[in-house]
Scaffold this active site. Sequence first.
Site, mmCIF file in Angstrom:
data_model
loop_
_atom_site.group_PDB
_atom_site.id
_atom_site.type_symbol
_atom_site.label_atom_id
_atom_site.label_comp_id
_atom_site.label_asym_id
_atom_site.label_seq_id
_atom_site.Cartn_x
_atom_site.Cartn_y
_atom_site.Cartn_z
ATOM 1 N N ARG A 83 8.372 -2.355 15.677
ATOM 2 C CA ARG A 83 9.406 -2.959 14.833
ATOM 3 C C ARG A 83 10.769 -2.323 15.114
ATOM 4 O O ARG A 83 11.791 -3.016 15.125
ATOM 5 C CB ARG A 83 9.019 -2.808 13.352
ATOM 6 C CG ARG A 83 9.835 -3.679 12.427
ATOM 7 C CD ARG A 83 9.247 -3.710 11.037
ATOM 8 N NE ARG A 83 9.240 -2.392 10.402
ATOM 9 C CZ ARG A 83 8.674 -2.124 9.234
ATOM 10 N NH1 ARG A 83 8.047 -3.084 8.563
ATOM 11 N NH2 ARG A 83 8.704 -0.916 8.720
ATOM 12 N N LYS A 185 15.053 -3.969 10.591
ATOM 13 C CA LYS A 185 15.325 -2.893 9.639
ATOM 14 C C LYS A 185 16.666 -2.250 9.996
ATOM 15 O O LYS A 185 16.727 -1.168 10.570
ATOM 16 C CB LYS A 185 14.186 -1.875 9.668
ATOM 17 C CG LYS A 185 13.742 -1.462 8.281
ATOM 18 C CD LYS A 185 12.426 -0.720 8.289
ATOM 19 C CE LYS A 185 12.187 -0.024 6.975
ATOM 20 N NZ LYS A 185 11.911 -0.932 5.847
ATOM 21 N N GLU A 221 12.230 -12.071 -0.414
ATOM 22 C CA GLU A 221 11.680 -10.746 -0.724
ATOM 23 C C GLU A 221 12.645 -10.026 -1.653
ATOM 24 O O GLU A 221 13.617 -10.619 -2.120
ATOM 25 C CB GLU A 221 11.417 -9.948 0.554
ATOM 26 C CG GLU A 221 12.649 -9.664 1.394
ATOM 27 C CD GLU A 221 12.369 -8.707 2.556
ATOM 28 O OE1 GLU A 221 11.605 -7.753 2.374
ATOM 29 O OE2 GLU A 221 12.948 -8.918 3.633
HETATM 30 C C1 LIG Z 1 10.939 -1.542 5.067
HETATM 31 C C2 LIG Z 1 11.058 -2.810 4.341
HETATM 32 C C3 LIG Z 1 9.946 -3.432 3.732
HETATM 33 C C4 LIG Z 1 8.581 -2.818 3.680
HETATM 34 O O1 LIG Z 1 7.991 -2.648 4.934
HETATM 35 P P1 LIG Z 1 6.780 -1.649 5.151
HETATM 36 O O2 LIG Z 1 6.569 -1.685 6.616
HETATM 37 O O3 LIG Z 1 5.623 -2.172 4.411
HETATM 38 O O4 LIG Z 1 7.221 -0.320 4.643
HETATM 39 C C5 LIG Z 1 10.145 -4.670 3.136
HETATM 40 N N1 LIG Z 1 11.363 -5.257 3.095
HETATM 41 C C6 LIG Z 1 12.438 -4.674 3.650
HETATM 42 C C7 LIG Z 1 13.754 -5.370 3.574
HETATM 43 C C8 LIG Z 1 12.323 -3.446 4.294
HETATM 44 O O5 LIG Z 1 13.407 -2.882 4.839
#
Ligand SMILES: *Cc1c(COP(=O)(O)O)cnc(C)c1O
Length: 342
Positions: A83, A185, A221
Site C-alpha cells: 500500500r 495513505k 468511510e
Molecule cells: C489507515 C486508514 C484506514 C485503516 O486501514 P488499516 O489498514 O486497517 O489500518 C482507513 N481509512 C483511512 C482513511 C486510513 O488512512
Amino acid sequence: MMEKKNLDWANLGFGYMKTDKRFVANYKDGAWDEGVITEDDKVVISECAGVLQYAQTCFEGLKAYTTEDGHIVMFRPDMNAKRMADSARRLEMPVFPEDKFIEAVAKVVKANEAWVPPFGSGATLYVRPYMFGSNPVIGVKPADEYQFRILVTPVGPYFKGGAKPLTIKVSDFDRAAPNGTGHIKAGLNYAMSLHPIVTAHNEGYAENMYLDSATRTKVEETGGANFIFITKDGKLVTPKSDTILPSITRRSLCYVAKEYLGMEVEEREVFLSEVKDFAECGLCGTAAVISPVGKIVDHGEEICFPSGMEKMGPTIQKLYDTLTGIQMGKIEAPEGWIYTVE
Ligand SMILES: *Cc1c(COP(=O)(O)O)cnc(C)c1O
C-alpha cells in the site's frame, strides 16, 4: 530475553512516546541508500523541502506485539509495504522496495524489543513508516530527494475498559474526490480532515461518516476507518469505492467472515438510505480493529442500530474475537498473515 522498559503497560494511552531507535533511509541521485538504525529522533531538512511546501508525504501504520508463547510478531506487513508503494507512485515519490520495507520494519521493531508490550497487557507497539520529499522545491514539482523513516511507539488499548458504541454524524464535508487521492495513505487527506473532525467533536460526535462527493448518496468511510455493516440476516456488507482507503483490517475481516465464520460477504455500493436497515455497524482500522457504531445522525435524523449503545453487536463481536484471536496466536492464521520478528 531483553529486559523490558519499566512502563505501566496496561495504562498506556494512544500517543507518541519517544523510543530508543528508528530507521532512516535516504533517496538521492535516483537511488535509495541501505538505511540505518539510529538514536537520532530529529529530522533536519531544508526550509524549502517539498514536504513543507507541497505536502509530498505518505505514511503507513501497523502493529507489533507479543504472542502468548513470547514471540514478537507483526500482522500482514506485506500489505502495508504494497500500500505504501501504491501511495508513493500516486504522489510521484520513489517506491521503497517492498521486501526492504518489511526488513526495515522488522529491524526497527527488533531494535526496540524492550518497548514491545508484553502479552496480555492489551498494549502493542505501533509502527509508523513514512516518507517525504526532503530537498528544496519552490516551483511545483516532485522533490528529487526523499527520506523514508520508521518510528515506533508503545500504545495502550484503543478503548480502555472495552469498546462502547460510538455516535457519529453524516458530514457535510467531503473526504475525497473521484479520481483523487482518497485511496492512498497521504498526509494531505488528513490535513483537510482536521477541520471536519474538530467540528464533529465540538458537536459531540466521535467521527464523521463521509459520503461520496459526486452524488452524496453513498457511504464512503470515516477520516481514518472503513465501514462494515451486518444485515439482519447476518451478511457482512462493506462499501466498494475507488475513493476509500483499502483498510487491511477491513479486508482481513471480510476474509475471516467468509472463511472462518461462513458468512456471506458483499463488497458493493452502500447507499445512505439503506443504512437504517442494517443490524450492526462498525469502523475498522489497525488502531482499534473494530469500533462499534451505535448511532448515526443525519442532519437531526437518528439512525439507531438494534445492537444498541451498550456493547458491540453479536456478529461484530464474533468478527472481533476471531480476528484478534488470529493476531494473538490463539486461532490458526491464514498462511502469511503473521510475520515473526527474529
Ligand atoms: C489507515 C486508514 C484506514 C485503516 O486501514 P488499516 O489498514 O486497517 O489500518 C482507513 N481509512 C483511512 C482513511 C486510513 O488512512
